[in-house]
Design an enzyme around this catalytic site. Structure first.
Site, PDB file in Angstrom:
ATOM      1  N   LYS A  81     -44.405  87.353  73.510  1.00 55.65           N
ATOM      2  CA  LYS A  81     -42.952  87.470  73.786  1.00 55.65           C
ATOM      3  C   LYS A  81     -42.333  86.583  73.492  1.00 55.65           C
ATOM      4  O   LYS A  81     -41.230  86.621  71.968  1.00 55.65           O
ATOM      5  CB  LYS A  81     -42.547  87.390  75.054  1.00 55.65           C
ATOM      6  N   ASN A  82     -42.791  84.865  73.600  1.00 58.13           N
ATOM      7  CA  ASN A  82     -41.336  83.562  73.473  1.00 58.13           C
ATOM      8  C   ASN A  82     -41.592  83.629  72.033  1.00 58.13           C
ATOM      9  O   ASN A  82     -41.104  82.635  71.478  1.00 58.13           O
ATOM     10  CB  ASN A  82     -42.351  83.022  74.766  1.00 58.13           C
ATOM     11  N   ARG A 104     -31.554  85.703  78.697  1.00 59.48           N
ATOM     12  CA  ARG A 104     -30.533  84.056  77.630  1.00 59.48           C
ATOM     13  C   ARG A 104     -31.003  84.312  76.141  1.00 59.48           C
ATOM     14  O   ARG A 104     -30.358  83.661  75.789  1.00 59.48           O
ATOM     15  CB  ARG A 104     -31.374  83.251  78.672  1.00 59.48           C
ATOM     16  N   CYS A 156     -29.672  81.392  86.191  1.00 59.61           N
ATOM     17  CA  CYS A 156     -31.014  82.478  86.002  1.00 59.61           C
ATOM     18  C   CYS A 156     -31.902  82.176  87.382  1.00 59.61           C
ATOM     19  O   CYS A 156     -31.226  81.174  87.746  1.00 59.61           O
ATOM     20  CB  CYS A 156     -31.341  83.411  85.463  1.00 59.61           C
ATOM     21  N   ARG A 168     -29.813  75.748  83.098  1.00 62.32           N
ATOM     22  CA  ARG A 168     -31.000  76.080  82.655  1.00 62.32           C
ATOM     23  C   ARG A 168     -28.553  75.651  81.625  1.00 62.32           C
ATOM     24  O   ARG A 168     -28.035  77.538  80.642  1.00 62.32           O
ATOM     25  CB  ARG A 168     -31.507  78.015  82.874  1.00 62.32           C
ATOM     26  N   VAL A 192     -26.520  75.170  78.263  1.00 60.12           N
ATOM     27  CA  VAL A 192     -26.775  75.137  76.745  1.00 60.12           C
ATOM     28  C   VAL A 192     -26.275  74.009  76.374  1.00 60.12           C
ATOM     29  O   VAL A 192     -25.299  74.385  74.989  1.00 60.12           O
ATOM     30  CB  VAL A 192     -26.152  76.708  76.569  1.00 60.12           C
ATOM     31  N   ASP A 193     -25.603  72.674  77.295  1.00 57.38           N
ATOM     32  CA  ASP A 193     -25.267  71.891  76.388  1.00 57.38           C
ATOM     33  C   ASP A 193     -25.672  70.904  75.332  1.00 57.38           C
ATOM     34  O   ASP A 193     -24.941  71.113  74.582  1.00 57.38           O
ATOM     35  CB  ASP A 193     -25.202  70.760  77.389  1.00 57.38           C
ATOM     36  N   VAL A 209     -37.140  74.251  74.280  1.00 62.88           N
ATOM     37  CA  VAL A 209     -37.824  75.109  73.194  1.00 62.88           C
ATOM     38  C   VAL A 209     -36.409  75.920  72.356  1.00 62.88           C
ATOM     39  O   VAL A 209     -36.108  75.691  71.378  1.00 62.88           O
ATOM     40  CB  VAL A 209     -38.547  76.003  73.567  1.00 62.88           C
ATOM     41  N   ASP A 265     -43.844  77.751  82.210  1.00 62.73           N
ATOM     42  CA  ASP A 265     -45.144  79.522  81.790  1.00 62.73           C
ATOM     43  C   ASP A 265     -46.039  79.963  82.854  1.00 62.73           C
ATOM     44  O   ASP A 265     -46.539  81.054  83.006  1.00 62.73           O
ATOM     45  CB  ASP A 265     -44.214  80.032  80.883  1.00 62.73           C
ATOM     46  N   ILE A 305     -39.843  70.636  84.184  1.00 64.70           N
ATOM     47  CA  ILE A 305     -39.111  71.375  83.369  1.00 64.70           C
ATOM     48  C   ILE A 305     -37.910  72.280  83.990  1.00 64.70           C
ATOM     49  O   ILE A 305     -36.669  72.224  83.826  1.00 64.70           O
ATOM     50  CB  ILE A 305     -40.194  72.594  82.313  1.00 64.70           C
ATOM     51  N   ARG A 341     -40.768  92.803  81.166  1.00 72.60           N
ATOM     52  CA  ARG A 341     -40.215  92.057  80.412  1.00 72.60           C
ATOM     53  C   ARG A 341     -41.262  91.521  79.808  1.00 72.60           C
ATOM     54  O   ARG A 341     -41.165  90.968  78.802  1.00 72.60           O
ATOM     55  CB  ARG A 341     -39.471  91.180  81.281  1.00 72.60           C
TER      56      ARG A 341
HETATM   57  C1  EPZ Z   1     -38.286  78.978  76.766  1.00 73.64           C
HETATM   58  O1  EPZ Z   1     -36.551  78.570  77.371  1.00 73.64           O
HETATM   59  C2  EPZ Z   1     -38.731  79.986  77.120  1.00 73.64           C
HETATM   60  N1  EPZ Z   1     -38.265  81.134  76.326  1.00 73.64           N
HETATM   61  C3  EPZ Z   1     -39.162  80.099  78.723  1.00 73.64           C
HETATM   62  O2  EPZ Z   1     -39.971  80.935  79.330  1.00 73.64           O
HETATM   63  C4  EPZ Z   1     -39.674  78.844  78.642  1.00 73.64           C
HETATM   64  O3  EPZ Z   1     -39.761  78.744  80.693  1.00 73.64           O
HETATM   65  C5  EPZ Z   1     -39.490  76.950  78.271  1.00 73.64           C
HETATM   66  O4  EPZ Z   1     -38.954  78.071  77.382  1.00 73.64           O
HETATM   67  C6  EPZ Z   1     -39.864  76.166  78.599  1.00 73.64           C
HETATM   68  O5  EPZ Z   1     -41.168  75.934  78.052  1.00 73.64           O
HETATM   69  C7  EPZ Z   1     -38.412  81.791  75.806  1.00 73.64           C
HETATM   70  O6  EPZ Z   1     -39.166  80.857  75.125  1.00 73.64           O
HETATM   71  C8  EPZ Z   1     -36.916  83.117  75.862  1.00 73.64           C
HETATM   72  P1  EPZ Z   1     -35.959  75.013  77.094  1.00 73.64           P
HETATM   73  P2  EPZ Z   1     -36.004  78.049  76.903  1.00 73.64           P
HETATM   74  O7  EPZ Z   1     -34.573  74.958  76.342  1.00 73.64           O
HETATM   75  O8  EPZ Z   1     -35.340  77.272  76.082  1.00 73.64           O
HETATM   76  C9  EPZ Z   1     -32.632  72.046  80.050  1.00 73.64           C
HETATM   77  C10 EPZ Z   1     -40.735  82.771  80.448  1.00 73.64           C
HETATM   78  O9  EPZ Z   1     -40.823  83.102  81.378  1.00 73.64           O
HETATM   79  N2  EPZ Z   1     -31.793  72.710  78.283  1.00 73.64           N
HETATM   80  O10 EPZ Z   1     -37.047  74.461  76.364  1.00 73.64           O
HETATM   81  O11 EPZ Z   1     -34.485  78.794  77.645  1.00 73.64           O
HETATM   82  C11 EPZ Z   1     -33.074  73.662  80.985  1.00 73.64           C
HETATM   83  O12 EPZ Z   1     -32.341  73.670  81.430  1.00 73.64           O
HETATM   84  C12 EPZ Z   1     -39.067  82.329  79.754  1.00 73.64           C
HETATM   85  O13 EPZ Z   1     -41.598  83.764  79.408  1.00 73.64           O
HETATM   86  C13 EPZ Z   1     -31.022  71.837  79.819  1.00 73.64           C
HETATM   87  O14 EPZ Z   1     -30.704  70.885  79.890  1.00 73.64           O
HETATM   88  O15 EPZ Z   1     -35.898  76.312  77.731  1.00 73.64           O
HETATM   89  C14 EPZ Z   1     -34.515  73.100  81.328  1.00 73.64           C
HETATM   90  O16 EPZ Z   1     -34.401  72.266  82.080  1.00 73.64           O
HETATM   91  C15 EPZ Z   1     -38.713  81.868  80.791  1.00 73.64           C
HETATM   92  N3  EPZ Z   1     -29.490  71.942  78.003  1.00 73.64           N
HETATM   93  C16 EPZ Z   1     -35.162  72.648  79.989  1.00 73.64           C
HETATM   94  O17 EPZ Z   1     -33.998  71.617  79.220  1.00 73.64           O
HETATM   95  C17 EPZ Z   1     -29.729  73.023  77.235  1.00 73.64           C
HETATM   96  O18 EPZ Z   1     -28.943  73.522  76.467  1.00 73.64           O
HETATM   97  C18 EPZ Z   1     -36.151  72.931  78.926  1.00 73.64           C
HETATM   98  O19 EPZ Z   1     -35.174  74.444  79.062  1.00 73.64           O
HETATM   99  C19 EPZ Z   1     -30.945  73.344  76.816  1.00 73.64           C
HETATM  100  C20 EPZ Z   1     -31.602  73.518  77.976  1.00 73.64           C
END
Ligand code: EPZ
Length: 429
Positions: free
Chosen positions: A22-23, A102, A126, A131, A133-134, A174, A316, A338, A408
């Site tokens: 999926k991811n 998201r 969520c 989470r 997006v900064d 990611v 995950d 994380i 999902r």
């Molecule tokens: C991806 O989410 C995955 N989703 C998530 O899988 C997974 O848990 C996560 O990466 C971590 O491996 C998809 O690939 C669709 P991040 P993502 O940005 O990209 C912080 C599942 O169950 N952050 O790597 O949204 C954030 O809050 C899902 O399949 C900021 O602070 O995660 C978190 O603490 C859930 N500012 C950390 O970074 C930002 O601008 C990592 O989040 C971006 C992220």
């Protein structure tokens, strides 16, 4: 709403075919927005999130067509999807779509790079954390985007197109890596992204972009270099196997005992997880065609884990591993690094008889001799499947509510498990 009914106690034996991830599929689908040619994705999983993203892309004007059949299924269930984003009809991604998933926020990168303007609803928090997006927005600003946030929408535009730049992510993300990678492919000049995510899904995306004509090196390391090109063409690529699905079924087999071959599973996608499973006492046999999980002993050894970005133990799989540790012969510690709020499964696992205490970001799990079936529900995908794993080993009947979370991210979960001997069925309402 559908529910999953499980009667625990059966060992799992047989073969489980692993689906596309999926991811990995989601960012690959979004990359279709970068070109007016056809992007063909093979091994796309049939999941609610994929269907939702198809709707979101359709809203932007993306046409799609499906072909190919799925194993063991009659009727038409596509594996291969062709996307054609020749005519972008709107660059606005509205709240009612983005709030449901998201990852749809990630359209901001390709739309900005290709069209020069985009309006995307902020995704909001969520169940697993705030989470933000900064970093994504800061990275796009570094590439020259003007960004305003008004009425819950991010409006981003460029006057003369994006320009290559150097950007260091303050924390590994990611989604941030996916977005900046896609945006920088069409920027003028060179971009260097530092502290990038090394996840296999990032490599899958970068490989796809390179096949489309992008010039990217370093994907899979913490520094990625991109030399911008003026346009991208179509391409064809296979979605990588779902490492979270592999880990989930490996843990289910370890939990129940038995012998299952995970067909199509690539061991290099989850070395840390396989290493951890070996420490629990499970035999993990790697081969070219998949991974065999064989449980000879009748006890599960406790193992401490801490979630980390790839190649560490993935967040995950944290909930599923906690499900497994509820039956371990001793105490284990599970630390989530994380996300700040990814322990919703603790309370529900406790309803099945688990003994878990929480202190900050660490859960201490004292393994119990028996779990007992109960009604449970969870508020996210991975938490839900941890309840399925516990239910497979619990005495009596477990009913997992809110099955839409499972739909999902797990393709035909109950069918794959029941083929291996689990007593599990979907109760439709
Ligand atoms: C991806 O989410 C995955 N989703 C998530 O899988 C997974 O848990 C996560 O990466 C971590 O491996 C998809 O690939 C669709 P991040 P993502 O940005 O990209 C912080 C599942 O169950 N952050 O790597 O949204 C954030 O809050 C899902 O399949 C900021 O602070 O995660 C978190 O603490 C859930 N500012 C950390 O970074 C930002 O601008 C990592 O989040 C971006 C992220």
């Amino acid at each position: 709403m559908d529910r999953i009914k499980i009667v625990g106690g059966n060992r799992l034996n047989g073969i489980i075919s692993i689906s596309g991830a999926k991811n990995a599929a989601l960012p690959l689908m979004i990359a279709a927005l970068l070109t007016n040619d056809i992007l063909t994705l093979e091994d796309v999983p049939c999941l609610a999130d994929v269907e939702l993203l198809i709707r979101i892309l359709s809203n932007h004007g993306v046409d799609y067509s499906l072909n190919g059949q799925r194993e063991h299924q009659t009727g038409f269930y596509s594996r291969t999807i062709h996307f054609n984003a020749r005519h972008i009809v709107t660059t606005t991604a509205p709240y009612d779509l983005v709030s449901k998933m998201r990852a749809s926020f990630w359209v901001i990168g390709p739309l900005l790079a290709r069209v020069g303007e985009v309006g995307v609803s902020l995704p909001g928090g969520c169940a697993i954390g705030t989470r933000p997006v900064d970093f994504i927005l800061d990275g796009l600003r570094a590439l020259g985007a003007e960004i305003n946030i008004e009425n819950g929408y991010v409006h981003a535009r460029t006057i003369k197109g994006l320009r290559g730049a150097q950007y260091r992510f303050p924390k590994v993300t990611v989604g941030g890596t996916h977005v900046l990678l896609m945006a920088a492919t069409l920027a003028q000049g060179d971009t260097v992204l530092c502290n990038t995510a090394c996840e296999p899904e990032v490599i899958n995306l970068a490989t796809c972009l390179n096949r489309m004509g992008a010039r990217i090196t370093g994907a899979g390391t913490s520094e990625i270099q991109i030399t911008g090109v003026s346009s991208l063409s179509g391409a064809r690529i296979k979605v990588i196997p779902d490492r979270i699905e592999i880990g989930t079924y490996a843990m289910a087999v370890t939990m129940t005992g038995g012998d299952v071959f995970l067909k199509g599973a690539d061991p290099s996608l989850l070395c840390a997880v396989l290493q951890t499973l070996r420490k629990t006492g499970t035999e993990v046999i790697e081969s070219a065609g998949g991974i065999r999980i064989r449980c000879t002993g009748d006890s599960i050894q406790p193992v401490d884990i801490e979630t980390q970005s790839f190649p560490g133990f993935p967040t995950d799989l944290q909930a599923q591993f906690m499900g497994l540790m509820t039956r371990a012969k001793g105490i284990s510690h599970i630390t989530e690094t994380i996300f700040e709020n990814r322990f919703m499964h603790v309370q529900e696992l406790s309803r099945l008889g688990a003994s878990i205490s929480l202190s900050g970001q660490t859960a201490t799990v004292a393994g119990v001799d028996r779990l007992q079936g109960a009604q449970v529900m969870a508020t996210d995908l991975r938490a839900s499947v941890s309840l399925v794993i516990a239910g497979l080993a619990a005495e009596g009947e477990t009913v997992v509510n809110r099955v839409y979370h499972l739909d999902r991210g797990f393709e035909r979960l109950e069918e794959k498990l029941s083929r291996c001997g689990a007593q599990i069925e979907r109760v439709r309402r």
